[in-house]
Structures are given as structure tokens and as C-alpha cells.
Design an enzyme around this catalytic site. Structure first.
Site, PDB file in Angstrom:
ATOM      1  N   LYS A  74       0.825  -1.213   0.000  1.00 46.75           N
ATOM      2  CA  LYS A  74       0.000   0.000   0.000  1.00 46.75           C
ATOM      3  C   LYS A  74       0.861   1.266   0.000  1.00 46.75           C
ATOM      4  O   LYS A  74       0.529   2.239  -0.679  1.00 46.75           O
ATOM      5  CB  LYS A  74      -0.943   0.018   1.198  1.00 46.75           C
ATOM      6  CG  LYS A  74      -0.259   0.128   2.547  1.00 46.75           C
ATOM      7  CD  LYS A  74      -1.209   0.572   3.620  1.00 46.75           C
ATOM      8  CE  LYS A  74      -0.420   0.811   4.905  1.00 46.75           C
ATOM      9  NZ  LYS A  74      -1.192   1.453   5.935  1.00 46.75           N
ATOM     10  N   THR A  75       1.971   1.267   0.752  1.00 48.86           N
ATOM     11  CA  THR A  75       2.813   2.466   0.801  1.00 48.86           C
ATOM     12  C   THR A  75       3.415   2.745  -0.567  1.00 48.86           C
ATOM     13  O   THR A  75       3.496   3.897  -1.007  1.00 48.86           O
ATOM     14  CB  THR A  75       3.925   2.314   1.860  1.00 48.86           C
ATOM     15  OG1 THR A  75       3.335   1.999   3.132  1.00 48.86           O
ATOM     16  CG2 THR A  75       4.729   3.596   1.994  1.00 48.86           C
ATOM     17  N   ASP A  84      -4.338   7.490   5.100  1.00 52.61           N
ATOM     18  CA  ASP A  84      -3.834   6.127   5.303  1.00 52.61           C
ATOM     19  C   ASP A  84      -4.491   5.519   6.548  1.00 52.61           C
ATOM     20  O   ASP A  84      -4.972   6.237   7.420  1.00 52.61           O
ATOM     21  CB  ASP A  84      -2.313   6.178   5.472  1.00 52.61           C
ATOM     22  CG  ASP A  84      -1.686   4.799   5.388  1.00 52.61           C
ATOM     23  OD1 ASP A  84      -2.365   3.851   4.940  1.00 52.61           O
ATOM     24  OD2 ASP A  84      -0.507   4.666   5.769  1.00 52.61           O
ATOM     25  N   GLU A  85      -4.508   4.184   6.624  1.00 48.56           N
ATOM     26  CA  GLU A  85      -5.064   3.449   7.770  1.00 48.56           C
ATOM     27  C   GLU A  85      -6.483   3.955   8.096  1.00 48.56           C
ATOM     28  O   GLU A  85      -6.818   4.207   9.251  1.00 48.56           O
ATOM     29  CB  GLU A  85      -4.153   3.598   8.999  1.00 48.56           C
ATOM     30  CG  GLU A  85      -2.728   3.139   8.808  1.00 48.56           C
ATOM     31  CD  GLU A  85      -2.591   1.622   8.701  1.00 48.56           C
ATOM     32  OE1 GLU A  85      -3.626   0.915   8.717  1.00 48.56           O
ATOM     33  OE2 GLU A  85      -1.444   1.135   8.595  1.00 48.56           O
ATOM     34  N   GLN A 103      -7.817  -5.418   9.473  1.00 49.42           N
ATOM     35  CA  GLN A 103      -6.778  -5.029  10.427  1.00 49.42           C
ATOM     36  C   GLN A 103      -7.251  -3.896  11.338  1.00 49.42           C
ATOM     37  O   GLN A 103      -6.441  -3.150  11.892  1.00 49.42           O
ATOM     38  CB  GLN A 103      -5.507  -4.612   9.684  1.00 49.42           C
ATOM     39  CG  GLN A 103      -4.877  -5.751   8.889  1.00 49.42           C
ATOM     40  CD  GLN A 103      -3.545  -5.360   8.285  1.00 49.42           C
ATOM     41  OE1 GLN A 103      -2.514  -5.278   8.957  1.00 49.42           O
ATOM     42  NE2 GLN A 103      -3.546  -5.110   6.990  1.00 49.42           N
ATOM     43  N   ARG A 117       2.104 -11.097  10.180  1.00 49.59           N
ATOM     44  CA  ARG A 117       3.424 -10.479  10.426  1.00 49.59           C
ATOM     45  C   ARG A 117       4.538 -11.400   9.939  1.00 49.59           C
ATOM     46  O   ARG A 117       5.671 -10.959   9.753  1.00 49.59           O
ATOM     47  CB  ARG A 117       3.650 -10.212  11.928  1.00 49.59           C
ATOM     48  CG  ARG A 117       2.706  -9.249  12.624  1.00 49.59           C
ATOM     49  CD  ARG A 117       2.458  -7.983  11.868  1.00 49.59           C
ATOM     50  NE  ARG A 117       1.250  -8.092  11.054  1.00 49.59           N
ATOM     51  CZ  ARG A 117       0.932  -7.261  10.078  1.00 49.59           C
ATOM     52  NH1 ARG A 117       1.750  -6.281   9.748  1.00 49.59           N
ATOM     53  NH2 ARG A 117      -0.188  -7.414   9.396  1.00 49.59           N
TER      54      ARG A 117
END
Length: 683
Positions: free
Chosen positions: A32-33, A222-223, A253, A609
């Protein structure tokens, strides 16, 4: 020109969609970044959109910094200049610094931390009848929640959050009003006020919202799954003149409801922003396919979610493992043994993370790691800027900036010891009230109010006056070093602690603080002013770690943290420990009959993770509150079919026992395992 050919099809579609509302559903590890940064670079370099019209908002300083560095890498410093990349709170501060006078504050306001808040809370409860009956932490939490819902003290009694029969609500009503009045008198705001007052500005003065909406024509958040009601209101204000809003997030998430995050913001995006386009990023670049298959199976059990399936081109022979342990100590010993083997085979400890639901699960691992000389770091301990000596220095810097800040002034008035006690302070507080002036003005104007302390009062106000000029003339670290020297801070530390080790540690904290100022100058150049430095430290986000610059150290340490703290990170090998009922999901969620969807999302975050290896553990028995308590596998694992994604293995280490003791232990241990092999809780 920026080429988008390196993006996959979904990423490229997201990067090329500029106008109108856009929801990028970015699964864990889906790049995504990279997508966001290429989208911004595309807007600037390919479409020639003005840099000043682009705003990118993230939740943490670390994420904003990473985004800024990546964009500079794509565009170069010159073309990146003018872009605004900020956290919600730093954006709020930027707006308030220009506009807060409309709300009756002065522009040189202070930002109070939790210790400062507590001081006013104690004062408020002291003045409230029966105030001793109430826990100030509960009331402070209520006030924080109200602010994040956009509810001020005048609106509280008429809101759905006020219960006329609840004594705590009546106490909160009184304290909230008192607290806000005091903050305004001190020309200070707290952390929650940053967004609360920014939204109030936009609501009370629509022309201000319009001004910033016209300035920022293209907005990225973002987020987005972590936004709360107040942040949503802020976004609404910023898009009041256009609908060019791109949000990036993953409802799978969403794990921060305890902070006020509202998952419905992302689930109802198309309803709130009609005509929105949705792009799913489902290809994962982090984990091998077997780990993702497990993650997909776990999260698909949640009903209220957006459908997406993570996949990866990375294959591996490793299958996620579930290990049965005898008890808490056994769990720690087995994992310690595996990590020691990894290290002896030339592996890096920084590739390994131990994740758990609660910080209370860390202690057995700490003890065993120390015994086996395995270096480790725990994320989530005391923050550097919460240490006493650091807070003392921060108080000095804050008062030099804003002498009206009474709480910080009172903190340092007798640090180092000047013989200025409570009686002297009371005289000056009385004088400040009589003349309706700040405490500092009373000290400055009437140093002889207490003749026995006149010299000390003059010395103190002289330091504040002197260093206003020093910080203008000298570099930030030089000025702080001179302040430390002039007030005799090291000597004060030497006299304050009996242990040489404590003295050394506290002195090192001061040295590290000065070094942080040096790094601030290095990264910010001409913008490295005292004001910007103090603001940056006070805006340290709870999700940020205080040692972001110490990555080289962490390469040689095992990382231990909660599932919450692990979000956004990745490790080659992950040990998810305590995958048990009443741990994951947490016992409070079960006991209170709450929706366990967020607990399942925590499990999903933990699984995703891992890049190469995932090992989950559960104990047959765990010591809780000093008692050995039977434990059972988490429903999140137990409810799934066991075919192809999770292999049950029994692990034993008996290095601390004699051979005879080990044989006896094994017999009993394996007998327990055999008894449970037909149980649904076993694989």
C-alpha cells in the site's frame, strides 16, 4: 516522467485514479505504501498537479516520515517541496497555530501531556464536593472519549453519554467544565483538544474549513479503518469543496476500537461518499502462500467484513505450526531453545518476533532469554520522553517558549533545588489571582514578595529570560547543553540518586536528549527551531516507538511485543504464543459477551506479520495469578479444518533436568498428549 509499470494491475489502477472518492482496500503486505507514494509522484510529475494542493495524512510520525522519504526518492527534494505529509494531530496543530485565536486562545499555546492533565484533574476533584470518591483516571478517560466524539462540556449533559443516575457522570460534568476553563486560562490544550478544537473551528467557522478544503484539493488518508468520529468530521470539513478523497485501509486489520476507532467508517465508505470507486490490493509481497492460506481461513469467519483474499507468488515448504506446551515455563524454554539454535546456525535475532495478546505474558520469556543470554527488546515499555529528567528539561523548554504555562513552570520552579517551597509558591499564586496575571508574571514583577527567596526568584526568571535569547542565537543542541550547564542539572542528578548506576543512567538520558536535538537539526535544517522541536516531541504518537532510529541495534535482538504493537511490522519468523481461549479471544471480551470480531482480527494481524515461518503455541496449563490453570486452544484455530495448513507438533526441552527427571517428565507429558489426541482441540 514517473513510470507506473512496476506496479501490479490493481496498484496501477489505484495510482491512476485521481478524481473523485476512492477506497483502496489494501490487504496486509500488499504494497500500500508503494501504491500511495507512486500515486502522489504520478500526480506531481505526470499530471503536473500543484504540490501545495496535495495532502497525505497518516496516523504515526514514523509512517509520515517513511512516506516522505519514499516520495523524495521518486521525485527528488525539489519536486517534493510543497507537499503536505502529516499525521492527523500534526495537521491539527498546523491549522490551530494559524487559526486558534478565533476560539479565544493565543497562538503560542502549550500542549499538555498526561502528567499535566493529572495536575488539573486533582485540582478539579479537590474543588468538587465528594471529589475523593472518584478515580481521576476514569474521569480523564471519559473526557477523552467525549472529545473524540466531538462533545464539549456544554453539550455533555444533553448527550447520550450522560446518565443522570450515574455519580461518575455528574463528577465528569463538573470536572470537564473546570478542566477546560483551566486549560484556556493557561493558554494550553491537551492531545485530544488538537482534533476537537480543529473540528470546532471548521464547525463554528465554515469559512476556515472552506479555506483549507480549497487549499488541499487532493487528499489521501492512510489506515482509514483506524479513524474515529472526530477524524471523520475533520475529513468531511477538508472535503467540503470537492470530493477528491482517497482512503487506504483494511477492515481486517481494524484493531483499535479501544482508542475510539470506528470500523464503520471504512465499511460504509461508498454510502458516505456516493460514486466512490473501490480497488482491492490482494497480492501479498510479505508472506509465503501457506501462511496466507491460514490467515484467509481465520479471517473469513468474520461476517461483517469486505470480501478479499490474500495470495502470494512466494511458495515455501514450511507449513504454519501449532505447538502444544506443558505449561508457561515449558513454552518459554522451548522457544528459547529454538532461537538459540537459529543463532548458532548463523541466523539473525532481528528476524524473530515473539507476539502475545497481553504484556503480562512477556515475563517468562524475559527470564529465560536472560538466562540463556539471548538479547531481546520489548516494544511497549516506558517511553523515553516520559522519563523524569527528560520531562524536567522539556518543562524548561516549554516555559521558555510559553511562560504562561503554569503547570510546567511549577514543575521546574524548584528543579534544581532553589529552596522555593509550597509556602512561597502559595504567595505567588495568590498574587497572580489577585491581579489576574500568570504565575510567571507574578514572579517576574514581584521577586521581593518573599524577601527570603528574592535572589532565587530573580535567578529563575533570569534563566527563562536569558534563554529566550540563547535559543535564538545558538543551535538547538548547543542551547540545551548550555541550559543543562547553567542550571547545574548534572550536579542535581548526582545528588538525587544514591546508586552510581542510577546516576549514570539518568545522565545518559540527558545526553540522549541532547543527541535527539542534534538529530532534529540534522534532519530539519533551518526549521529546527525550539518551537518545532518541542511540538515534535509532544506529538510523539502512542503508536510510535521512541527508538525508531535504533534499527541497527534491533538487528541483534529478538523483538517481543503485543499483537497490537506488531501492526505494520514484519519478521522472517514469528512465534504467536498463548493462542488460547481467554487469551485470544481475551477473557474480558468473552466475559462481557462482546463481539469477538476484533479479537479475530488481532489473530489475523499476528499471523500476517510472518514472512517465512509461523509457529503458534498454546499451553495445556498456564500459571495465572499464582495458580496453575487448565488452558484450551483458541477457537480461532480450533474451529478451522486441519487439512494442509497447520501441523501439530509436541516440543520438549529438558536442559535443566537430570536424565531420570526428564524421562519421568516426558512420560507424564506425553501421556497427557495421548489422552488428548482425539479431542477436537488437538491437531
Amino acid at each position: 516522467m514517473i513510470s507506473l509499470s512496476g506496479l501490479n494491475a490493481a496498484q496501477r489502477q489505484a495510482a491512476e485514479t485521481i478524481d473523485g472518492p476512492l477506497l483502496i482496500l489494501a490487504g496486509a503486505g500488499s504494497g500500500k505504501t508503494r501504491t500511495i507514494t507512486y500515486r502522489i509522484a504520478h500526480m506531481v510529475d505526470n499530471l503536473a498537479l500543484p504540490q501545495k494542493s496535495i495532502l497525505a495524512v497518516s496516523f504515526t510520525n514514523k509512517a509520515a516520515k517513511e512516506m516522505r522519504e519514499r516520495i523524495i526518492g521518486l521525485l527528488g527534494k525539489k519536486k517534493a517541496r510543497g507537499l503536505t505529509m502529516a499525521t492527523f494531530h500534526s495537521l491539527g496543530v498546523k491549522i490551530l497555530k494559524k487559526e486558534i485565536s478565533k476560539l479565544g486562545y493565543h497562538k503560542n499555546f502549550s500542549i499538555y501531556d498526561s502528567a499535566d492533565q493529572s495536575a488539573i484533574m486533582r485540582e478539579a476533584l479537590k474543588s468538587f464536593k465528594a471529589g475523593k470518591q472518584f478515580d481521576q483516571k476514569i474521569i480523564m478517560a471519559k473526557i477523552g472519549k467525549l472529545k473524540n466524539q466531538g462533545i464539549g462540556p456544554d453539550d455533555y449533559a444533553d448527550s447520550e453519554y450522560f446518565d443522570d443516575e450515574d455519580p461518575y457522570d455528574h463528577a465528569t460534568h463538573y470536572v470537564y467544565d473546570y478542566y477546560q476553563d483551566k486549560l484556556k486560562f493557561y493558554n494550553a490544550i491537551d492531545f485530544d483538544d488538537i482534533l476537537f478544537l480543529t473540528v470546532k473551528l471548521f464547525t463554528d467557522f465554515p469559512e476556515v474549513a472552506k479555506q483549507y478544503s480549497e487549499q488541499f484539493r487532493y487528499i489521501m488518508i492512510d489506515e482509514y479503518q483506524d479513524t474515529n468520529n472526530l477524524q471523520f468530521d475533520l475529513i468531511t470539513g477538508l472535503t467540503s469543496t470537492h470530493n477528491n478523497l482517497c482512503v487506504v485501509g483494511d477492515d481486517d486489520q481494524a484493531i483499535y476500537s479501544f482508542r475510539g476507532a470506528d470500523i464503520t467508517n471504512i465499511l460504509s465508505f461508498e454510502r458516505m461518499f456516493p460514486g466512490a470507486k473501490v480497488v482491492k490490493l490482494e497480492e501479498n509481497y510479505r508472506s509465503v502462500s501457506s501462511i496466507l492460506e491460514l490467515a484467509n481461513k481465520v479471517i473469513k469467519e468474520n461476517i461483517n467484513r469486505r470480501d478479499k483474499t490474500l495470495w502470494s507468488q512466494r511458495k515455501s515448504s514450511h507449513t504454519p505450526l501449532l505447538w502444544s506446551m506443558a505449561n508457561t515455563e515449558h513454552e518459554a524454554e522451548v522457544i528459547s531453545d529454538e532461537i538459540s539454535k537459529h543463532q548458532s546456525n548463523g541466523g539473525h535475532l532481528g528476524d524473530i518476533a515473539v507476539l502475545y495478546r497481553s504484556n503480562t505474558q512477556a515475563q517468562p520469556f524475559e527470564e529465560v532469554f536472560r538466562m540463556n543470554q539471548i538479547p531481546y527488546t520489548i516494544i511497549g515499555g516506558q517511553k523515553f520522553y516520559e522519563k523524569k529528567e527528560v520531562k524536567d528539561l522539556m518543562a524548561y523548554l516549554t516555559v521558555i517558549l510559553n511562560p504562561k504555562d503554569q503547570l510546567q513552570l511549577r514543575r521546574i520552579l524548584n528543579i534544581p533545588n532553589r529552596g522555593i517551597g509550597s509556602r512561597t509558591l502559595e504567595k505567588y499564586l495568590e498574587k497572580s489571582e489577585q491581579e489576574d496575571i500568570s504565575l510567571y508574571e507574578a514572579l517576574y514583577r514581584y521577586p521581593d514578595l518573599d524577601p527570603n527567596r528574592e535572589k532565587h526568584i530573580r535567578d529563575f526568571t533570569g534563566i527563562i529570560t536569558k534563554f529566550k535569547e540563547v535559543f535564538d542565537l545558538q543551535s538547538l543542541p548547543e542551547a540545551i547543553s548550555k541550559l543543562v550547564e547553567d542550571i547545574g542539572f548534572y550536579e542535581f542528578i548526582d545528588k538525587s540518586y544514591d546508586s552510581a548506576k542510577q546516576v549514570e543512567r539518568r545522565r545518559n538520558d540527558v545526553n540522549f536528549f541532547i543527541e535527539s536535538a542534534e538529530r532534529f537539526v540534522k534532519y530539519n535544517g533551518a526549521h529546527a527551531t525550539l518551537k518545532n522541536f518541542v511540538e515534535k516531541l509532544l506529538l510523539q504518537d502512542n503508536q510510535d516507538t521512541e527508538e525508531d532510529e535504533d534499527d541497527d541495534i534491533r538487528k541483534n535482538e529478538v523483538t517481543m511485543m503485543t499483537f497490537h504493537s506488531s501492526k505494520g511490522l514484519e519478521f522472517d519468523t514469528v512465534y504467536m504464543v498463548g493462542v488460547e481461549e481467554e487469551s485470544l479471544p481475551h477473557k474480558n471480551t468473552i466475559k462481557n459477551g462482546e463481539d469477538i470480531s476484533e479479537e479475530r482480527r488481532l489473530c489475523y494481524v499476528g499471523i500476517t506479520r510472518a514472512q517465512q515461518k509461523l509457529i503458534m503455541t498454546y499451553c495445556k496449563e498456564r500459571k495465572l495469578y499464582g495458580k496453575d490453570t487448565p488452558r484450551f486452544i483458541s477457537r480461532f484455530i480450533n474451529e478451522l479444518d486441519k487439512d494442509g495448513f497447520c501441523v501439530h507438533q509436541d516440543r520438549t526441552t529438558f536442559g535443566h533436568m537430570t536424565e531420570e527427571e526428564a524421562d519421568d517428565y516426558k512420560k507424564g507429558f506425553f501421556a497427557n498428549l495421548i489422552d488428548g489426541l482425539d479431542d477436537d482441540s488437538m491437531f
